[in-house]
Motif scaffolding. Structure first.
Motif, PDB file in Angstrom:
ATOM      1  N   GLN A  70     -21.881 -11.357  35.283  1.00 59.88           N
ATOM      2  CA  GLN A  70     -21.062 -11.420  36.494  1.00 59.88           C
ATOM      3  C   GLN A  70     -19.736 -12.146  36.280  1.00 59.88           C
ATOM      4  N   LEU A  71     -19.099 -11.837  35.151  1.00 59.50           N
ATOM      5  CA  LEU A  71     -17.766 -12.366  34.890  1.00 59.50           C
ATOM      6  C   LEU A  71     -16.729 -11.418  35.491  1.00 59.50           C
ATOM      7  N   ASN A  72     -15.638 -11.976  35.979  1.00 55.84           N
ATOM      8  CA  ASN A  72     -14.522 -11.129  36.402  1.00 55.84           C
ATOM      9  C   ASN A  72     -14.007 -10.373  35.180  1.00 55.84           C
ATOM     10  N   PRO A  73     -13.520  -9.130  35.366  1.00 58.59           N
ATOM     11  CA  PRO A  73     -13.010  -8.370  34.215  1.00 58.59           C
ATOM     12  C   PRO A  73     -11.944  -9.118  33.409  1.00 58.59           C
ATOM     13  N   ASP A  74     -11.086  -9.886  34.104  1.00 61.95           N
ATOM     14  CA  ASP A  74     -10.048 -10.627  33.391  1.00 61.95           C
ATOM     15  C   ASP A  74     -10.563 -11.928  32.788  1.00 61.95           C
ATOM     16  N   ARG A  75     -11.820 -12.262  33.036  1.00 65.04           N
ATOM     17  CA  ARG A  75     -12.461 -13.399  32.377  1.00 65.04           C
ATOM     18  C   ARG A  75     -13.275 -12.906  31.188  1.00 65.04           C
ATOM     19  N   ALA A  76     -13.850 -11.710  31.313  1.00 59.55           N
ATOM     20  CA  ALA A  76     -14.783 -11.183  30.314  1.00 59.55           C
ATOM     21  C   ALA A  76     -14.175 -11.058  28.923  1.00 59.55           C
ATOM     22  N   ASP A  77     -12.887 -10.721  28.846  1.00 59.63           N
ATOM     23  CA  ASP A  77     -12.288 -10.521  27.521  1.00 59.63           C
ATOM     24  C   ASP A  77     -11.636 -11.776  26.941  1.00 59.63           C
ATOM     25  N   GLY A 135     -13.068 -31.016  29.603  1.00 60.51           N
ATOM     26  CA  GLY A 135     -12.562 -29.652  29.617  1.00 60.51           C
ATOM     27  C   GLY A 135     -12.194 -29.181  31.008  1.00 60.51           C
ATOM     28  N   THR A 136     -10.991 -28.612  31.133  1.00 60.48           N
ATOM     29  CA  THR A 136     -10.611 -27.969  32.386  1.00 60.48           C
ATOM     30  C   THR A 136     -10.110 -26.561  32.085  1.00 60.48           C
ATOM     31  N   GLY A 137     -10.191 -25.711  33.108  1.00 60.12           N
ATOM     32  CA  GLY A 137      -9.813 -24.300  32.945  1.00 60.12           C
ATOM     33  C   GLY A 137     -10.985 -23.417  33.343  1.00 60.12           C
ATOM     34  N   GLY A 138     -10.669 -22.228  33.835  1.00 62.58           N
ATOM     35  CA  GLY A 138     -11.711 -21.318  34.319  1.00 62.58           C
ATOM     36  C   GLY A 138     -12.738 -20.937  33.280  1.00 62.58           C
ATOM     37  N   ASN A 139     -12.319 -20.846  32.016  1.00 66.98           N
ATOM     38  CA  ASN A 139     -13.260 -20.409  30.974  1.00 66.98           C
ATOM     39  C   ASN A 139     -14.302 -21.470  30.648  1.00 66.98           C
ATOM     40  N   ILE A 140     -13.891 -22.735  30.563  1.00 67.94           N
ATOM     41  CA  ILE A 140     -14.878 -23.783  30.264  1.00 67.94           C
ATOM     42  C   ILE A 140     -15.807 -23.974  31.459  1.00 67.94           C
ATOM     43  N   ILE A 147     -12.853 -15.073  27.517  1.00 65.99           N
ATOM     44  CA  ILE A 147     -13.747 -16.230  27.466  1.00 65.99           C
ATOM     45  C   ILE A 147     -14.085 -16.649  26.031  1.00 65.99           C
ATOM     46  N   VAL A 148     -14.238 -15.664  25.140  1.00 63.87           N
ATOM     47  CA  VAL A 148     -14.541 -16.011  23.744  1.00 63.87           C
ATOM     48  C   VAL A 148     -13.322 -16.623  23.049  1.00 63.87           C
ATOM     49  N   PRO A 149     -12.121 -16.011  23.146  1.00 62.19           N
ATOM     50  CA  PRO A 149     -10.943 -16.666  22.565  1.00 62.19           C
ATOM     51  C   PRO A 149     -10.728 -18.085  23.097  1.00 62.19           C
ATOM     52  N   ALA A 150     -10.985 -18.286  24.392  1.00 59.88           N
ATOM     53  CA  ALA A 150     -10.837 -19.628  24.974  1.00 59.88           C
ATOM     54  C   ALA A 150     -11.861 -20.593  24.377  1.00 59.88           C
ATOM     55  N   SER A 151     -13.101 -20.127  24.222  1.00 63.89           N
ATOM     56  CA  SER A 151     -14.158 -20.993  23.671  1.00 63.89           C
ATOM     57  C   SER A 151     -13.818 -21.437  22.253  1.00 63.89           C
ATOM     58  N   GLU A 152     -13.150 -20.572  21.508  1.00 67.68           N
ATOM     59  CA  GLU A 152     -12.742 -20.919  20.140  1.00 67.68           C
ATOM     60  C   GLU A 152     -11.785 -22.105  20.129  1.00 67.68           C
ATOM     61  N   ILE A 153     -10.924 -22.169  21.140  1.00 69.35           N
ATOM     62  CA  ILE A 153      -9.962 -23.278  21.225  1.00 69.35           C
ATOM     63  C   ILE A 153     -10.690 -24.573  21.569  1.00 69.35           C
ATOM     64  N   HIS A 201      -8.610 -34.934  26.767  1.00 72.86           N
ATOM     65  CA  HIS A 201      -8.614 -33.895  27.793  1.00 72.86           C
ATOM     66  C   HIS A 201      -8.065 -32.603  27.194  1.00 72.86           C
ATOM     67  N   ILE A 202      -8.838 -31.524  27.299  1.00 76.75           N
ATOM     68  CA  ILE A 202      -8.463 -30.207  26.768  1.00 76.75           C
ATOM     69  C   ILE A 202      -8.342 -29.244  27.938  1.00 76.75           C
ATOM     70  N   ASP A 203      -7.129 -28.784  28.209  1.00 73.10           N
ATOM     71  CA  ASP A 203      -6.923 -27.798  29.265  1.00 73.10           C
ATOM     72  C   ASP A 203      -6.408 -26.521  28.626  1.00 73.10           C
ATOM     73  N   VAL A 204      -7.248 -25.506  28.595  1.00 67.74           N
ATOM     74  CA  VAL A 204      -6.892 -24.224  27.975  1.00 67.74           C
ATOM     75  C   VAL A 204      -6.512 -23.227  29.060  1.00 67.74           C
ATOM     76  N   GLY A 205      -5.263 -22.809  29.043  1.00 65.46           N
ATOM     77  CA  GLY A 205      -4.800 -21.789  29.973  1.00 65.46           C
ATOM     78  C   GLY A 205      -4.653 -20.465  29.250  1.00 65.46           C
ATOM     79  N   GLY A 206      -4.013 -19.516  29.911  1.00 63.60           N
ATOM     80  CA  GLY A 206      -3.816 -18.220  29.279  1.00 63.60           C
ATOM     81  C   GLY A 206      -2.772 -18.246  28.177  1.00 63.60           C
ATOM     82  N   GLY A 207      -1.740 -19.104  28.358  1.00 69.38           N
ATOM     83  CA  GLY A 207      -0.651 -19.121  27.391  1.00 69.38           C
ATOM     84  C   GLY A 207      -0.496 -20.401  26.601  1.00 69.38           C
ATOM     85  N   SER A 208      -1.067 -21.490  27.099  1.00 65.90           N
ATOM     86  CA  SER A 208      -0.909 -22.767  26.393  1.00 65.90           C
ATOM     87  C   SER A 208      -2.141 -23.648  26.554  1.00 65.90           C
TER      88      SER A 208
END
Length: 299
Positions: free
Chosen positions: A243-250, A198-203, A252-258, A135-142
C-alpha cells in the motif's frame, strides 16, 4: 490561531492546515487539512534543468487550489517553502513570480541550511539532551545532515543526493565521496555513540514496514532487512500489497540506501523516527513568529 504550511519538494508537494491549541501549558497543533500531491518536479529538473510546461501548468493549478483552501480556512498566517528542485530549476524563479502574481501566493525558495534549520526545530522535542545525534533528512533532491549535541545544532550541511535524484542516476560519485568524508570527520569528534534521527516520507514508511511503534528505535540490521524485503518486491506489489503510493514505491529503495550509508559511516546502530518533517518545522516557525516578541532565527 490557524496556520498553513506548504512544502514544495522534489517528489511531492504538501499542504497542511492546523489550529494551535494550548491547554494546561501544553501547545498542540491540531490538523485540520492535509493534502499531498505527487507532482515530482525533480524528475524534470534533474534530467533537463527546468520544469516542463506540463508540470508548470499543473503546479500553478495546485497552488491555486492550495490558496483557495488557505482562504477558506481563514488562516492567520501561512508559509510556502520550495526546496531542491525549485532552487535548481532554471525557470524556478519565473514560476515563483508568476504564482505570486496570478494566485497571490508567496513562495519562498529556501536553501539547504534553512531547510535543515526548520526540520531540526521540529525534531528537538524528541531528543535526549544528554545524547549526540546525527539528523538525516532525505528528500527527493537533497539530503540535509546535522550534528546535534546537548539538544543544540553543532553543524549541518546539505548534499545533492536524494531519492529522486538517485532514481534518475543524477547523484554524483564525487558528492557521495564528499558526504562520506563529512560524516566520518564530524562523527570522529565525539567519544560517545551517535544515534541517527531520520526524517522524510521514506524513512517513515520503512519504520512502519518494520512494524515499529512510535518512540521505538529502528536498528540498522532491521532496516537492512526491510530494505531487502522491499527491494525484492515488485513495484506493482509495493503499491497493491504494501500500500505504497506510486510515487513512493519507486523511490523508497534509493532513499533507504542513503539512510543506511550515512548510518554506517557514522557507526550509528539505531535510528529514531519522529515522523515530522519540513511542514512541521514551518508550523513551529509561524507560531513563534506570531507569538514571540523576539526576532526569531532564520538564515
Amino acid at each position: 490561531m490557524k496556520l498553513a504550511a506548504i512544502d514544495i519538494g522534489s517528489n511531492a508537494i504538501r499542504l497542511q492546515v492546523t489550529t494551535t491549541i494550548r491547554t494546561k501549558g501544553q501547545l498542540n497543533f491540531k490538523k485540520l487539512e492535509y493534502v499531498r500531491f505527487p507532482l515530482r518536479l525533480g524528475q524534470d529538473v534533474f534530467n533537463t534543468g527546468s520544469i516542463s510546461p506540463e508540470k508548470k501548468a499543473k503546479f500553478k493549478k495546485l497552488m491555486k487550489a492550495f490558496k483557495l483552501l488557505i482562504d477558506l480556512y481563514e488562516v492567520d498566517d501561512y508559509m510556502a517553502c520550495a526546496t531542491s528542485a525549485m532552487r535548481e530549476s532554471k525557470n524556478g524563479a519565473d514560476i515563483v513570480k508568476e504564482v505570486e502574481e496570478e494566485c497571490k501566493l508567496k513562495i519562498r525558495v529556501i536553501d539547504g541550511a534553512n531547510e535543515a534549520l526548520l526540520i531540526n526545530n521540529a525534531i528537538s522535542s524528541f531528543l535526549d539532551k544528554r545524547k549526540n545525534y546525527l539528523h538525516i533528512d532525505v528528500g527527493g533532491g537533497s539530503t540535509e545532515l546535522t550534528i546535534i549535541k546537548g539538544g543544540i545544532k553543532v553543524i549541518s550541511r546539505s548534499f545533492k543526493v536524494g531519492s529522486v535524484r538517485r532514481l534518475e542516476h543524477h547523484d554524483s560519485p564525487i558528492i557521495w565521496k564528499n558526504m562520506k568524508k563529512w560524516v566520518i570527520d564530524q562523527c570522529a569528534k565525539y567519544d560517545s555513540p551517535i544515534t541517527a534521527v531520520g526524517t522524510g516520507g521514506n524513512i517513515n514508511k520503512l519504520f512502519e514496514l518494520a512494524m515499529k511503534q512510535p518512540g521505538e528505535k529502528l536498528g540498522i540490521t532491521k532496516l537492512k532487512e526491510v530494505q531487502k524485503f522491499v527491494r525484492n518486491t515488485s513495484i506493482e506489489d509495493r503499491i497493491n500489497e504494501l500500500q505504497l503510493n506510486p510515487d513512493r514505491a519507486d523511490v523508497i529503495v534509493p532513499a533507504s540506501e542513503i539512510y543506511i550509508a550515512v548510518m554506517e559511516w557514522a557507526k550509528a546502530k539505531n535510528i529514531i523516527v519522529p515522523e515530522v518533517g519540513l511542514k512541521d518545522g514551518i508550523m513551529q516557525h509561524l507560531y513563534i513568529k506570531n507569538t514571540s516578541q523576539e526576532k526569531i532565527k532564520f538564515l
